[in-house]
Scaffold this motif. Structure first.
Motif, PDB file in Angstrom:
ATOM      1  N   PRO A  76       0.699   1.660   7.335  1.00  0.00           N
ATOM      2  CA  PRO A  76       1.346   2.162   6.174  1.00  0.00           C
ATOM      3  C   PRO A  76       1.769   3.721   6.516  1.00  0.00           C
ATOM      4  O   PRO A  76       1.313   4.083   7.436  1.00  0.00           O
ATOM      5  CB  PRO A  76       0.034   2.212   5.008  1.00  0.00           C
ATOM      6  CG  PRO A  76      -0.783   2.384   5.882  1.00  0.00           C
ATOM      7  CD  PRO A  76      -0.843   1.436   7.205  1.00  0.00           C
TER       8      PRO A  76
ATOM      9  N   ALA B 198       2.083  -8.437   5.122  1.00  0.00           N
ATOM     10  CA  ALA B 198       2.624  -7.551   3.622  1.00  0.00           C
ATOM     11  C   ALA B 198       4.162  -6.928   3.734  1.00  0.00           C
ATOM     12  O   ALA B 198       4.425  -6.589   4.769  1.00  0.00           O
ATOM     13  CB  ALA B 198       1.455  -6.562   3.491  1.00  0.00           C
ATOM     14  N   GLY B 199       4.635  -6.792   2.732  1.00  0.00           N
ATOM     15  CA  GLY B 199       5.824  -6.369   2.643  1.00  0.00           C
ATOM     16  C   GLY B 199       5.801  -4.776   2.218  1.00  0.00           C
ATOM     17  O   GLY B 199       6.097  -3.727   2.792  1.00  0.00           O
ATOM     18  N   GLU B 200       5.670  -4.665   0.715  1.00  0.00           N
ATOM     19  CA  GLU B 200       5.524  -3.066   0.304  1.00  0.00           C
ATOM     20  C   GLU B 200       4.141  -2.517   0.790  1.00  0.00           C
ATOM     21  O   GLU B 200       3.220  -3.244   0.671  1.00  0.00           O
ATOM     22  CB  GLU B 200       5.446  -3.271  -1.277  1.00  0.00           C
ATOM     23  CG  GLU B 200       6.739  -3.447  -1.758  1.00  0.00           C
ATOM     24  CD  GLU B 200       6.949  -3.590  -3.190  1.00  0.00           C
ATOM     25  OE1 GLU B 200       6.136  -2.924  -3.788  1.00  0.00           O
ATOM     26  OE2 GLU B 200       8.041  -3.988  -3.819  1.00  0.00           O
ATOM     27  N   LEU B 201       4.124  -1.252   1.144  1.00  0.00           N
ATOM     28  CA  LEU B 201       3.232  -0.564   1.908  1.00  0.00           C
ATOM     29  C   LEU B 201       2.600   0.571   0.983  1.00  0.00           C
ATOM     30  O   LEU B 201       3.596   1.362   0.955  1.00  0.00           O
ATOM     31  CB  LEU B 201       3.330  -0.373   3.189  1.00  0.00           C
ATOM     32  CG  LEU B 201       3.578  -1.491   3.928  1.00  0.00           C
ATOM     33  CD1 LEU B 201       4.073  -0.688   5.630  1.00  0.00           C
ATOM     34  CD2 LEU B 201       2.723  -2.430   4.424  1.00  0.00           C
ATOM     35  N   PRO B 202       1.491   0.726   0.621  1.00  0.00           N
ATOM     36  CA  PRO B 202       1.157   2.057  -0.057  1.00  0.00           C
ATOM     37  C   PRO B 202       1.050   3.200   0.946  1.00  0.00           C
ATOM     38  O   PRO B 202       0.680   3.006   2.323  1.00  0.00           O
ATOM     39  CB  PRO B 202      -0.403   1.920  -0.554  1.00  0.00           C
ATOM     40  CG  PRO B 202      -0.819   0.784   0.451  1.00  0.00           C
ATOM     41  CD  PRO B 202       0.379  -0.238   0.739  1.00  0.00           C
ATOM     42  N   ARG B 203       0.999   4.323   0.483  1.00  0.00           N
ATOM     43  CA  ARG B 203       1.240   5.552   1.226  1.00  0.00           C
ATOM     44  C   ARG B 203      -0.230   6.130   1.256  1.00  0.00           C
ATOM     45  O   ARG B 203      -0.879   6.375   0.363  1.00  0.00           O
ATOM     46  CB  ARG B 203       2.063   6.744   0.772  1.00  0.00           C
ATOM     47  CG  ARG B 203       2.066   7.949   1.717  1.00  0.00           C
ATOM     48  CD  ARG B 203       3.208   8.968   1.073  1.00  0.00           C
ATOM     49  NE  ARG B 203       4.477   8.483   1.882  1.00  0.00           N
ATOM     50  CZ  ARG B 203       4.945   8.643   3.037  1.00  0.00           C
ATOM     51  NH1 ARG B 203       4.134   9.397   3.693  1.00  0.00           N
ATOM     52  NH2 ARG B 203       6.087   8.347   3.101  1.00  0.00           N
TER      53      ARG B 203
ATOM     54  N   ILE C 204      -3.894  -3.696   2.725  1.00  0.00           N
ATOM     55  CA  ILE C 204      -2.710  -4.410   3.608  1.00  0.00           C
ATOM     56  C   ILE C 204      -3.067  -5.727   4.288  1.00  0.00           C
ATOM     57  O   ILE C 204      -3.912  -5.469   5.010  1.00  0.00           O
ATOM     58  CB  ILE C 204      -1.903  -3.389   4.208  1.00  0.00           C
ATOM     59  CG1 ILE C 204      -1.576  -2.071   3.469  1.00  0.00           C
ATOM     60  CG2 ILE C 204      -0.566  -4.024   5.034  1.00  0.00           C
ATOM     61  CD1 ILE C 204      -1.012  -1.166   4.431  1.00  0.00           C
TER      62      ILE C 204
END
Length: 445
Positions: A123, A102-107, A98
């Motif tokens: 995240p 950043a927009g979309e974040l991994p879990r 990240i």
């Protein structure tokens, strides 16, 4: 008000003879009575530097607006780092990266970590950030790193110590909460205040504008600094001193070169300046000499309807006895004008006592006057009876003393430049002995 040859009304409505001598306090109260803060306007942030806020500023959202990392490192679950040491590190699988913005974040799940950069959003699933220095940086060496290796598929990172919950995370709203008043009306906007406004998303702000002050000197003997000085001539210093003083007080100041002793020329210059002035300051030409053109041009008997509001007075002060104040321009609401004496020390002290408070009032500042204190005077001084004397001095805060600087002459610019305060001797006092306490006006910000 205008002083006539017969009687004139003072600030209290009583009548006095035409040669009345005003006290310093009476004159100051009179000039301040007709001055108000300038109307508020909306300005872009950088245009508002130096202005005063006209209203409270309330944050519309939280700052920071989301949880974010304060370090480059790895977003982790704290349970996965319990007991981690250099000898027995916690080995985690890196499942993403990240960057700031950043927009979309991994879990982050059990046994996992996400590479994260400073300022990037934390995240979901992560409870802390392990700085890269607490890890091997994904190098697989098990040794502490000072940088992260380039990402590769199936990368693992070794965490070399426990990471407490919330470590290296800047929480949403930890600086400012939505609905919080971050700046109050009257606050002066400098670099840090403008940065705060930008940080909470404000592109413009409602302020009291900086007053535009036009400064000019009069006298056919004046030449511009850097030009040859002929017999009977002097370099114009007053316009530089007063322009700088106006800027220091918070104004936008325009300096006009020396105006010759010609009434028609002076009137023309003043009328040319009305369009860009909220306040005009002149120096010279206010005494009783044959060439005192400011008084001749602006007093009610010569100035016509446009100049009927200018009043020339004698004050019970030294230096600075002759003073002029009023308004010029069409209509009842003209532009305020101060006509100050021509001697350099008289002009500067008059500015500090009378003009500076008016500029500060126009700005909407609460602190319109210079700060004052009491100090032990290290040298004996004398003062004329019936006049408030303002002597130049050097104030030392460490021991609370003030030392007279130079003599009483109103032409002594060398002594004025070495002073950081004014020693005030009251009207009823003719002598101050060494080590007596006096009032001091501090001239430094």
């Amino acid at each position: 008000m205008t002083e006539q040859s017969g009687t004139t009304a003072d600030a209290c409505g009583t009548e006095a003879v035409g040669d009345r001598h005003w006290t310093v306090d009476e004159h100051l109260a009179d000039v301040l009575a007709g001055v108000a803060p300038l109307p508020a306007i909306e300005l872009q942030l950088l245009d508002a530097q130096g202005c005063r806020l006209a209203e409270d500023v309330v944050a519309a959202g939280d700052l920071p607006p989301f949880d974010n990392s304060s370090m480059d490192g790895y977003a982790v679950r704290t349970a996965d780092t319990v007991g981690a040491t250099t000898r027995y590190p916690s080995v985690l699988t890196v499942v993403g990266e990240i960057a700031a913005g950043a927009g979309e974040l991994p879990r982050v799940g059990p046994g996992q970590a996400v590479r994260i950069m400073t300022g990037a959003p934390v995240p979901p699933g992560a409870e802390a950030v392990a700085p890269v220095e607490w890890t091997d940086g994904g190098s697989g060496t098990g040794q502490a790193a000072d940088a992260m290796a380039p990402p590769v598929a199936g990368e693992e990172v070794r965490v070399l110590r426990d990471v407490a919950e919330g470590a290296h995370i800047r929480r949403r709203g930890s600086d400012i909460r939505a609905g919080e008043t971050v700046l109050t009306a009257g606050a002066r906007l400098g670099p840090t205040q403008l940065g705060l406004l930008a940080a909470i998303g404000r592109g413009t702000v409602r302020v009291r504008p900086r007053p535009r002050v036009v400064v000019l000197s009069t006298g056919s003997e004046l030449v511009q600094p850097g030009e040859p000085v002929g017999p009977g001539q002097i370099s114009d210093s007053n316009s530089f001193t007063l322009t700088a003083a106006a800027q220091q007080a918070g104004a936008i100041a325009y300096r006009v070169g020396g105006v010759p002793d010609d009434t028609a020329v002076l009137r023309g210059v003043l009328e040319d300046q009305l369009g860009r002035a909220d306040l005009i300051v002149t120096s010279g030409g206010v005494s009783v000499g044959a060439y005192d053109v400011v008084k001749e041009a602006l007093q009610s008997s010569a100035g016509g309807a446009d100049h009927a509001g200018v009043d020339f007075r004698k004050l019970k002060m030294q230096p600075g006895k002759p003073q002029g104040f009023g308004r010029i321009g069409e209509g009842a609401e003209g532009i305020p004008l101060f006509a100050l004496p021509g001697n350099p020390v008289s002009a500067y002290i008059s500015f500090e006592l009378f003009v500076r408070p008016v500029i500060r009032t126009m700005l909407g500042a609460a602190d319109v006057h210079r700060p004052r204190t009491r100090a032990r005077c290290t040298g004996a001084v004398r003062s004329p009876a019936g006049r408030r004397q303002f002597l130049r001095g050097w104030y030392t805060a460490e021991d609370g003393t003030v030392a007279p600087v130079g003599g009483e002459g109103s032409h002594l610019v060398g002594a004025l430049a070495r002073a950081n305060c004014l020693i005030v001797v009251p009207e009823e006092t003719v002598a101050v002995a060494a080590d007596e306490y006096v009032d001091v006006v501090l001239l430094t910000d």
